[in-house]
Design a protein around this motif. Structure first.
Motif, PDB file in Angstrom:
ATOM      1  N   LYS A  23      32.939 -60.119  48.101  1.00 37.93           N
ATOM      2  CA  LYS A  23      31.996 -59.656  47.300  1.00 37.93           C
ATOM      3  C   LYS A  23      31.911 -60.075  45.817  1.00 37.93           C
ATOM      4  O   LYS A  23      31.738 -59.657  44.709  1.00 37.93           O
ATOM      5  N   HIS A  24      32.856 -61.463  45.774  1.00 35.03           N
ATOM      6  CA  HIS A  24      33.385 -62.443  44.562  1.00 35.03           C
ATOM      7  C   HIS A  24      33.848 -61.580  43.549  1.00 35.03           C
ATOM      8  O   HIS A  24      33.238 -61.609  42.417  1.00 35.03           O
ATOM      9  N   GLN A  28      33.465 -61.932  39.498  1.00 38.64           N
ATOM     10  CA  GLN A  28      32.667 -60.824  38.705  1.00 38.64           C
ATOM     11  C   GLN A  28      33.308 -59.534  39.134  1.00 38.64           C
ATOM     12  O   GLN A  28      32.943 -59.041  39.977  1.00 38.64           O
ATOM     13  N   TYR A  76      28.707 -51.288  47.340  1.00 40.11           N
ATOM     14  CA  TYR A  76      28.869 -52.056  46.276  1.00 40.11           C
ATOM     15  C   TYR A  76      28.657 -53.530  46.697  1.00 40.11           C
ATOM     16  O   TYR A  76      29.461 -53.945  47.755  1.00 40.11           O
ATOM     17  N   ARG A  77      27.595 -54.320  46.350  1.00 38.19           N
ATOM     18  CA  ARG A  77      27.330 -55.724  46.568  1.00 38.19           C
ATOM     19  C   ARG A  77      27.492 -55.730  48.273  1.00 38.19           C
ATOM     20  O   ARG A  77      28.475 -56.435  48.945  1.00 38.19           O
ATOM     21  N   ALA A  79      27.792 -57.001  52.059  1.00 34.18           N
ATOM     22  CA  ALA A  79      27.822 -58.054  52.602  1.00 34.18           C
ATOM     23  C   ALA A  79      27.604 -58.019  54.137  1.00 34.18           C
ATOM     24  O   ALA A  79      27.941 -57.021  54.537  1.00 34.18           O
ATOM     25  N   ASP A  82      30.765 -56.293  56.786  1.00 35.19           N
ATOM     26  CA  ASP A  82      31.509 -55.930  55.368  1.00 35.19           C
ATOM     27  C   ASP A  82      32.932 -55.621  55.732  1.00 35.19           C
ATOM     28  O   ASP A  82      33.410 -54.688  56.514  1.00 35.19           O
ATOM     29  N   SER A 124      24.404 -50.793  53.381  1.00 35.41           N
ATOM     30  CA  SER A 124      25.421 -51.606  53.735  1.00 35.41           C
ATOM     31  C   SER A 124      24.877 -52.246  54.949  1.00 35.41           C
ATOM     32  O   SER A 124      23.999 -51.843  55.472  1.00 35.41           O
TER      33      SER A 124
END
Length: 375
Positions: A23-24, A28, A76-77, A79, A82, A124
């Motif tokens: 999620k980088h 960020q 959250y973000r 992926a 996940d 998700s």
């Protein structure tokens, strides 16, 4: 359980690293980094200080926080594949290993349902295999908890068995010493009576002979006491030890009482040497205790010892006159007490039976002990 806590903590740390990368969160940070810390922290802290996550409200609060933050991380973000699902796997394993079914089953179902619900809601992109992984973690945690409980119960059973063995050894030692001391004192008192009577008649030579025999009886008793303690305290690997008395030694026992002044006859039939060791010891001690009681409570009486081997049984009968002429008893005739209780216990331990009581004008002790198959 320590290994499991460390494994769960390692899984949580790995999950945190993967989520941060997916999620980088370093480039960020945003609120996601805080959610990762909240998800991983309880497992790491619990591996170092398990008392902080003890079953009850502390564990429930921590796991609810993990479930809520991990659910937020899934949304959250999002992926592909996940890694936040790994927090649910850690949660399921931790709760299953720490609590009983009443708590772990609802917690496990919640851990499976939350990722599925977020995925269905489109928040998700987790695969269906995530639910299988969470379920497997719950099963593994439950199995480890059951294994730990079984191990604890086994340790408790072993401790109880050890205490029981110690109690049995103490009882056996007490029985052996009771019989040895009672026999030695009775024989010594008979010799002392003979000494007194010899001195009253002016027979100093006979008095000295009786004193020598009393001294020899005391030495023999001390030797047998040391032998008993050595045998009962030795391990099976310590090598052969001196044998305890056996029914085949009955002639020597009777001869010792006769030498001390007890009028006693022996009528033995059968191959007494072939009697098993435990049965032979029980029969010997019963005969010894019976003759000791005769010498103590009816000195001057005539005793009879009869031993027969037939039909896979050893029958031992010891009788003596209840009312007899002679010196006064060494002690009043008691009700059945430690002596008879001890003889009865010996007979029962050898899978046999014992009866004792008056029989006409005589006191009769009869023991029936099996010498064949005692299963």
């Amino acid at each position: 359980m320590v290994g499991l806590r460390l494994a769960i903590a390692a899984l949580a740390v790995d999950a945190a690293g993967l989520v941060v990368w997916q999620k980088h969160l370093l480039a960020q940070p945003g609120p996601g980094l805080l959610l990762v810390v909240v998800c991983a922290a309880p497992f790491v802290v619990g591996s170092r200080w398990p008392q902080l996550l003890r079953p009850g409200w502390p564990l429930a609060a921590a796991m609810l926080a993990v479930a809520g933050c991990a659910t937020a991380l899934l949304a959250y973000r999002p992926a592909e594949g996940d890694a936040a699902v790994l927090f649910f796997i850690a949660l399921a394993a931790c709760v299953a290993a720490s609590t009983g079914p009443r708590v772990s089953i609802p917690a496990g179902l919640l851990a499976i349902a939350l990722p599925v619900a977020v995925n269905l809601a489109g928040g998700s992109r987790t695969s269906a295999s995530a639910a299988i992984g969470i379920a497997f973690a719950w099963v593994a945690g439950t199995a480890i908890r059951a294994q730990a409980r079984t191990a604890a119960e086994l340790v408790a059973m072993q401790a109880e068995a050890a205490q029981h063995q110690i109690a049995e050894e103490r009882q056996q030692l007490a029985r052996e010493f009771h019989d040895l001391v009672a026999h030695t004192l009775s024989v010594t008192m008979l010799h002392m009576t003979a000494v007194r009577m010899s001195l009253e008649d002016g027979e100093s030579a006979e008095a000295l002979e009786s004193l020598a025999e009393a001294q020899q009886a005391g030495r023999e008793a001390m030797r047998e006491m040391r032998q008993t303690v050595t045998l009962l305290g030795s391990s099976p690997s310590a090598g052969p030890a001196a044998a305890l008395p056996h029914i085949r030694d009955l002639p020597e026992l009777v001869a010792g009482f006769a030498a001390a002044g007890l009028r006693v006859d022996l009528d033995a039939g059968g191959d007494l040497a072939a009697v098993p060791g435990d049965v032979g010891l029980a029969a010997y001690r019963i005969a010894q205790e019976s003759l000791t009681n005769a010498a103590k409570h009816a000195p001057g009486s005539r005793a009879q010892v009869t031993v027969r081997l037939a039909d896979g049984q050893l029958c031992l009968v010891v009788t003596n006159e209840i009312a007899a002429l002679g010196p006064p008893p060494l002690s009043p005739r008691p009700e059945p007490g430690h002596g008879i209780a001890g003889m009865t216990q010996r007979a029962m331990l050898a899978s046999g039976s014992l009866s004792a009581g008056p029989d006409g004008g005589r006191w009769r002790v009869e023991a029936i002990l099996p010498v064949g198959d005692r299963r």
